[in-house]
Design an enzyme around this catalytic site. Structure first.
Site, PDB file in Angstrom:
ATOM      1  CG  MET A  83     -11.059  -3.667   6.203  1.00 21.76           C
ATOM      2  SD  MET A  83      -9.672  -3.185   5.149  1.00 21.76           S
ATOM      3  CE  MET A  83      -8.790  -2.013   6.192  1.00 21.76           C
ATOM      4  CG  HIS A  89      -3.799  -2.029  -1.197  1.00 23.88           C
ATOM      5  ND1 HIS A  89      -4.848  -2.920  -1.330  1.00 23.88           N
ATOM      6  CD2 HIS A  89      -4.167  -1.180  -0.202  1.00 23.88           C
ATOM      7  CE1 HIS A  89      -5.785  -2.622  -0.444  1.00 23.88           C
ATOM      8  NE2 HIS A  89      -5.401  -1.560   0.254  1.00 23.88           N
ATOM      9  CG  MET A  93      -8.884   6.482   2.516  1.00 24.33           C
ATOM     10  SD  MET A  93      -7.987   6.679   4.048  1.00 24.33           S
ATOM     11  CE  MET A  93      -7.019   5.161   4.073  1.00 24.33           C
ATOM     12  CG  MET A 114     -11.397   2.203   2.709  1.00 28.53           C
ATOM     13  SD  MET A 114      -9.790   2.399   3.488  1.00 28.53           S
ATOM     14  CE  MET A 114      -8.757   2.517   2.031  1.00 28.53           C
ATOM     15  CG  ASP A 142      -5.665  -3.139   3.910  1.00 30.81           C
ATOM     16  OD1 ASP A 142      -4.601  -2.720   4.395  1.00 30.81           O
ATOM     17  OD2 ASP A 142      -6.405  -2.440   3.182  1.00 30.81           O
ATOM     18  CG  ASP A 157      -5.209   2.046   1.040  1.00 28.87           C
ATOM     19  OD1 ASP A 157      -6.061   1.146   1.119  1.00 28.87           O
ATOM     20  OD2 ASP A 157      -4.020   1.898   1.381  1.00 28.87           O
ATOM     21  CG  HIS A 216      -9.126  -0.859   0.200  1.00 24.46           C
ATOM     22  ND1 HIS A 216      -8.423  -0.855   1.394  1.00 24.46           N
ATOM     23  CD2 HIS A 216     -10.430  -1.048   0.523  1.00 24.46           C
ATOM     24  CE1 HIS A 216      -9.281  -1.028   2.390  1.00 24.46           C
ATOM     25  NE2 HIS A 216     -10.500  -1.132   1.898  1.00 24.46           N
ATOM     26  CB  SER A 255      -0.880   0.017   1.246  1.00 29.11           C
ATOM     27  OG  SER A 255      -1.341   1.330   1.479  1.00 29.11           O
TER      28      SER A 255
HETATM   29  C1  DX5 Z   1      -6.116   1.352   5.937  1.00 24.92           C
HETATM   30  C2  DX5 Z   1      -5.732   1.002   4.530  1.00 24.92           C
HETATM   31  C3  DX5 Z   1      -4.523   0.169   4.446  1.00 24.92           C
HETATM   32  C4  DX5 Z   1      -3.268   0.821   4.974  1.00 24.92           C
HETATM   33  C5  DX5 Z   1      -2.478  -0.253   5.628  1.00 24.92           C
HETATM   34  O1  DX5 Z   1      -7.390   1.866   5.964  1.00 24.92           O
HETATM   35  O2  DX5 Z   1      -6.767   0.312   3.879  1.00 24.92           O
HETATM   36  O3  DX5 Z   1      -4.306  -0.327   3.128  1.00 24.92           O
HETATM   37  O4  DX5 Z   1      -2.468   1.401   4.001  1.00 24.92           O
HETATM   38  O5  DX5 Z   1      -1.405   0.325   6.270  1.00 24.92           O
HETATM   39  P1  DX5 Z   1      -0.550  -0.499   7.322  1.00 24.92           P
HETATM   40  O6  DX5 Z   1       0.035  -1.655   6.598  1.00 24.92           O
HETATM   41  O7  DX5 Z   1       0.438   0.493   7.791  1.00 24.92           O
HETATM   42  O8  DX5 Z   1      -1.507  -0.931   8.414  1.00 24.92           O
HETATM   43 ZN    ZN Z   2      -6.250  -0.698   1.990  1.00 20.62          ZN
END
Ligand code: DX5
Ligand code: ZN
Length: 219
Positions: free
Chosen positions: A136, A32, A36, A67, A174, A34, A65, A8
């Site tokens: 998660m 990956h 948001m 969110m 994740d 993310d 991913h 990620s």
């Molecule tokens: C959190 C994300 C993850 C995040 C994981 O909401 O979906 O993908 O980047 O980060 P680490 O590996 O640091 O927990």
């Molecule tokens: Zn993620």
């Protein structure tokens, strides 16, 4: 069972993402990404235009991913941008079959993510249609949180439910994946591992990806 490591970039340096991705591209299966929206989670990462650039420039396949609220709109948009895999949150969606069909019609894999408080059983109606289950192992929203080992039961349950897994559904974890947690997630049945801070805080991110892969690979 093949293992996938999907770093990620959430904790990478956003001002030079191409270089950051380059550091791990040759040893990683997918990147990956993310997304948001500051609504579904209290944090914001990239708008659609920036995400489209990242996906376009990424030298290896992208695992998006989402969110975000409104995955009915966002999921096909990310498939259209060229994501190899698009995962949306179960909790954010109201029309799962519509999302799954639209992402498939655009040629991408589709995954459903479950927050820590969401029971595995909610997936029963969709499990024969999706390509990835994302359990998660932290509350979504931020990198660098501690792995919730109490999620391992949900991972085991998902692996058992997949059984012979003739369709090759991926089982991803994740959140908080590091050298000290990845083996327990692999033993519980995960085969696809997101790692953010463990990779990007390491002195040598590529070496860390290889180390994580070794630890997750059954002997
Ligand atoms: C959190 C994300 C993850 C995040 C994981 O909401 O979906 O993908 O980047 O980060 P680490 O590996 O640091 O927990
Ligand atoms: Zn993620």
């Amino acid at each position: 069972m093949s293992i996938r490591i999907t770093p990620s970039i959430l904790n990478a340096d956003f001002s030079r993402l191409n270089e950051e991705i380059e550091k791990v591209a040759s040893v990683s299966d997918l990147i990956h990404l993310d997304i948001m929206d500051n609504k579904f989670v209290p944090n914001f990462t990239f708008d659609f235009d920036r995400a489209a650039e990242i996906i376009r420039d990424c030298p290896i396949p992208v695992d998006s991913h989402l969110m975000v609220e409104g995955p009915e709109f966002a999921a096909p948009a990310f498939a259209e941008m060229g994501s190899a895999s698009v995962t949306y949150h179960f909790e954010a969606a109201s029309n799962h079959h519509q999302i799954i069909t639209s992402v498939h019609n655009l040629g991408a894999r589709v995954g459903i993510a479950l927050k820590p408080g969401t029971y595995f059983d909610v997936l029963e109606e969709f499990i024969d249609e999706i390509d990835m289950i994302l359990i998660m192992t932290v509350e979504p929203g931020f990198g660098g949180q501690s792995f919730m080992s109490e999620m391992l039961g949900k991972v085991k349950r998902a692996r058992n439910r997949l059984g012979k897994n003739e369709r090759g559904v991926w089982l991803q974890v994740d959140g908080g994946i590091s050298p000290s947690t990845i083996e327990s997630a692999a033993e519980a049945g995960a085969d696809t591992f997101v790692a953010g801070s463990a990779v990007y805080k390491a002195d040598d991110p590529a070496k860390m990806v290889e180390h994580l892969r070794d630890l997750a690979t059954p002997n």
